[in-house]
Design a protein around this motif. Structure first.
Motif, PDB file in Angstrom:
ATOM      1  N   GLU A 147      58.612   1.564 -25.713  1.00  0.00           N
ATOM      2  CA  GLU A 147      57.607   2.440 -25.109  1.00  0.00           C
ATOM      3  C   GLU A 147      56.236   1.788 -25.250  1.00  0.00           C
ATOM      4  O   GLU A 147      55.881   1.301 -26.327  1.00  0.00           O
ATOM      5  CB  GLU A 147      57.612   3.787 -25.822  1.00  0.00           C
ATOM      6  CG  GLU A 147      56.700   4.803 -25.172  1.00  0.00           C
ATOM      7  CD  GLU A 147      56.437   6.023 -26.036  1.00  0.00           C
ATOM      8  OE1 GLU A 147      55.559   6.800 -25.661  1.00  0.00           O
ATOM      9  OE2 GLU A 147      57.093   6.162 -27.097  1.00  0.00           O
ATOM     10  N   THR A 148      55.492   1.743 -24.123  1.00  0.00           N
ATOM     11  CA  THR A 148      54.128   1.200 -24.191  1.00  0.00           C
ATOM     12  C   THR A 148      53.159   2.363 -24.291  1.00  0.00           C
ATOM     13  O   THR A 148      53.219   3.278 -23.460  1.00  0.00           O
ATOM     14  CB  THR A 148      53.812   0.364 -22.934  1.00  0.00           C
ATOM     15  OG1 THR A 148      54.882  -0.552 -22.741  1.00  0.00           O
ATOM     16  CG2 THR A 148      52.511  -0.391 -23.067  1.00  0.00           C
ATOM     17  N   LYS A 156      46.764   6.411 -16.342  1.00  0.00           N
ATOM     18  CA  LYS A 156      47.836   7.401 -16.181  1.00  0.00           C
ATOM     19  C   LYS A 156      49.237   6.817 -16.328  1.00  0.00           C
ATOM     20  O   LYS A 156      50.216   7.541 -16.340  1.00  0.00           O
ATOM     21  CB  LYS A 156      47.711   8.077 -14.815  1.00  0.00           C
ATOM     22  CG  LYS A 156      46.469   8.940 -14.696  1.00  0.00           C
ATOM     23  CD  LYS A 156      46.312   9.478 -13.303  1.00  0.00           C
ATOM     24  CE  LYS A 156      44.990  10.205 -13.165  1.00  0.00           C
ATOM     25  NZ  LYS A 156      44.710  10.563 -11.779  1.00  0.00           N
ATOM     26  N   GLY A 157      49.340   5.501 -16.405  1.00  0.00           N
ATOM     27  CA  GLY A 157      50.656   4.879 -16.570  1.00  0.00           C
ATOM     28  C   GLY A 157      50.956   3.913 -15.437  1.00  0.00           C
ATOM     29  O   GLY A 157      50.286   3.907 -14.415  1.00  0.00           O
TER      30      GLY A 157
END
Lengths: 392, 309
Positions: A147-148, A156-157
């Motif tokens: 997971e980053t 926001k990703g």
């Protein structure tokens, strides 16, 4: 700011290129093609079928939904002959000198899936030989979840629905500007060649004429963008239906879409004004190299796309404030990172001022170009007119 | 409306298109600009329309106590030299578009359009695309486009060009109708016979300069020393040899062995006859006053040596 005459010109220009019957037919054709592709994929999907595979007796492989492994107990040559003559098996597997060989009639997509099943079987076999139990084997096969976590709260990703909207917006801008590119060039140079220009000059001012042109073709571009968006959504729905999935449009964030509208609108008007200025300087489109310059209007989208994975980076920040690129970059940035309220507002105001300046330039280039009577202005002339403040 | 042009000059690069031209036009007149290609007529028209400005001199248009340096668009009906409309649109769509741009309501535009289509016998073809029409009919649509909004001033650059004699006569009637409606008309043309019937005042130009100006009578008076002699010979003579005579300005062949000679200002008729007898026996000698066409040709012929010098 926009005169009644400009609106009449805009309406004329919009309707001149609005052939609704042809457009409806072309959209229906496009939908039919998409439906045909979906149908073709559905009926030729080999993963939904079952295959009989002949294997040696010593290969204790378990059947799957797709593959049924049979051990016929006859010679390999006979198996191969039967496969060729009556299709008893879709494939025959043999073990020759410790090497697994798959015999089949011709190349098929499902062979890859068979390969995966065989690989899995031999991995299990190897694990058993090493004395690993089922839990250990499962642990080995389990991929590591990484997971980053982004410390920048505004980001926001990476692969969010917002990014899909941003890419969709860039594609739609391409569609809109391509529409405007063709229409502005045909409309302005065509009027010159049909000798309508001087007649119109006696009725409306060059600025009113250019405003009308820009507005009319901007509406055409926006219409193309809107219909393309609808066709995209329809296609998405058709594909979902064929894939027997529920139509899910929850990723479509209306608040982001609403922000895209003013930027797209002003961006299209800016580019149409630029194209209008260039087209107005072209005397004969067949013998002028200037029309290629109009493609510069695609640059903002290309530059934005290059930096789309670094929405908070220096490149995207720069592009989102430069008025010539902000219409493409700022909405993308806003879709992917949270920006302070003043940034889009400032960007929008700068863009608005540039649109105003560009439409004035286009009007001036049209007037001065017309006064040259058949002689095409040089780039030097155009730059001088652009920078001139002389009243029209 | 009054239009006063005072000593205007216009140059394009190294070409002096208009040289020190002055004239004035009163309300309700038909004013003709005459001259060969390149005489400067279209340059003057473009300055009147406001597309270009004179390098020097002035243009003043007075209308209802307002003054302008070019014709305001709302007062102007214009048929440019470089003309055309939208070929893939119908007559009706073309005309309604231009009328609405002029500020007419759709109903008013339709009324005006129907009137003029009837005048030009184009009513039955109103839904035809422009490209389906003959060149003459396209020209008529252009003329209608110029007057649909009932302008105070109509400027027509070469309204007769591309028309057959029957349609040229229709344009003459059209222009007379405009005058009857109180419009002021400026036209440029080569067709002297048409202009002679119509124009109240005219300006003959050559190489940017005014050669003759005034009413037809005034121009004839200005050229009263410009005598013409119709002569017939018993046998064919060489026109080039006649043209070389100092007493003769120009020679025009009328029919076999018959010629129209324009005499030089100082030439005596008796001396001319003596010279002509050297070329053969004369069967006809008749002095006549020149019509506009002949005055025009003579003026152009007179102007040529000046330009060459």
């Amino acid at each position: 700011m926009i005169s009644r005459q400009s609106l009449i010109v805009a309406r004329w220009e919009f309707l001149r290129f609005f052939k609704w019957k042809q457009q409806l037919v072309s959209y229906l054709l496009m939908l039919a093609v998409i439906a045909a592709i979906a149908l073709w994929s559905f009926f030729t999907d080999e993963s939904q079928q079952q295959y009989r595979i002949a294997v040696p007796p010593e290969l204790q492989i378990t059947n799957t939904e797709q593959f049924q492994f049979q051990r016929p107990g006859i010679a390999l040559e006979t198996q191969l002959t039967q496969m060729q003559s009556d299709g008893s098996w879709h494939a025959v597997i043999s073990l020759q000198d410790g090497q697994l060989v798959v015999h089949t009639l011709t190349g098929k997509k499902w062979l890859q899936q068979l390969d995966e099943v065989l690989q899995k079987h031999y991995r299990h076999l190897a694990a058993e030989q090493m004395g690993l139990n089922a839990t250990q084997l499962a642990a080995l096969e389990q991929s590591v979840e990484i997971e980053t976590r982004y410390l920048d709260q505004a980001y926001k990703g990476k692969d969010t629905p917002e990014k899909m909207i941003a890419i969709g917006a860039l594609i739609l801008l391409f569609v809109g500007l391509s529409t405007a590119f063709g229409q502005v060039l045909i409309s302005i140079t065509g009027e010159k060649q049909q000798r309508v220009t001087e007649q119109l000059y006696a009725i409306v001012t060059p600025q009113q004429w250019m405003d009308g042109k820009v507005l009319g073709h901007s509406f055409s571009a926006l219409k193309a963008m809107l219909t393309s968006a609808l066709v995209m959504l329809l296609s998405f729905t058709v594909v979902s239906l064929f894939a027997k999935k529920a139509v899910d449009l929850s990723w479509l964030d209306i608040s982001v879409v609403l922000w895209l509208v003013p930027f797209a609108l002003l961006g299209v008007v800016l580019c149409a004004s630029f194209m209008g200025a260039i087209a107005a300087s072209i005397d004969d489109p067949n013998n002028s190299g200037k029309s290629a310059v109009m493609m510069i209007t695609w640059l903002p989208m290309i530059l934005t796309f290059i930096v789309i994975d670094s929405p908070a980076g220096m490149g995207m920040t720069l592009l989102s404030f430069i008025p010539l690129t902000s219409f493409a970059a700022m909405p993308v940035k806003m879709a992917m990172v949270t920006v302070p309220w003043w940034q889009p507002l400032l960007s929008l105001l700068l863009l608005l001022a540039t649109v105003y300046w560009m439409r004035r330039v286009a009007g001036r280039v049209f007037l001065r170009g017309m006064q040259m009577y058949g002689k095409e202005p040089s780039w030097g002339d155009i730059v001088r007119w652009a920078l001139s403040n002389k009243a029209d | 409306m009054q239009l006063i042009v005072t000593a205007i000059n216009k140059a394009y690069s190294s070409v002096q298109a208009v040289k020190n031209v002055s004239f004035h036009i009163n309300s309700g007149e038909i004013f003709a600009l005459l001259g060969p290609n390149g005489a400067g007529k279209s340059s003057i028209i473009r300055m009147l329309v406001g597309m270009t400005k004179p390098d020097s001199g002035s243009i003043m248009i007075s209308y209802q106590e307002q003054h302008y340096d070019h014709v305001p668009r709302r007062l102007l009906g214009y048929l440019p030299e470089d003309r055309g409309l939208y070929p893939d649109k119908s007559i009706e769509k073309n005309l309604l578009y231009l009328a609405q741009l002029h500020g007419l309501s759709k109903s008013k535009a339709l009324t005006e359009m129907e009137y003029w289509l009837d005048v030009f016998e184009l009513t039955a073809r109103r839904h035809d695309e422009l490209k389906q029409l003959s060149k003459g009919n396209q020209q008529k649509v252009q003329l209608i486009a110029a007057v649909l909004h009932q302008p105070a001033l109509v400027i027509l650059d070469e309204p007769f060009s591309g028309l057959d004699p029957i349609n040229q006569e229709k344009v003459v009637l059209f222009l007379q109708q405009l005058k009857a409606k109180g419009m002021t008309v400026i036209l440029s043309a080569h067709q002297m016979a048409m202009v002679e019937k119509l124009a109240d005042h005219m300006l003959l130009m050559a190489q940017g300069q005014v050669v003759l100006a005034g009413t037809l009578q005034q121009i004839q008076q200005q050229s009263q020393n410009q005598r013409q002699m119709k002569v017939g010979f018993s046998s064919e003579v060489n026109m080039a040899q006649l043209e070389q005579l100092d007493a003769i300005v120009s020679v025009q062949q009328l029919q076999a062995r018959h010629y129209l000679l324009t005499l030089a200002e100082q030439a005596k008729v008796s001396d001319c006859l003596k010279l002509l007898l050297q070329y053969g026996e004369l069967t006809q000698v008749e002095m006549q006053s020149a019509d506009l066409h002949q005055l025009y040709l003579a003026a152009m012929a007179r102007h040529k040596p000046e330009a060459a010098a």
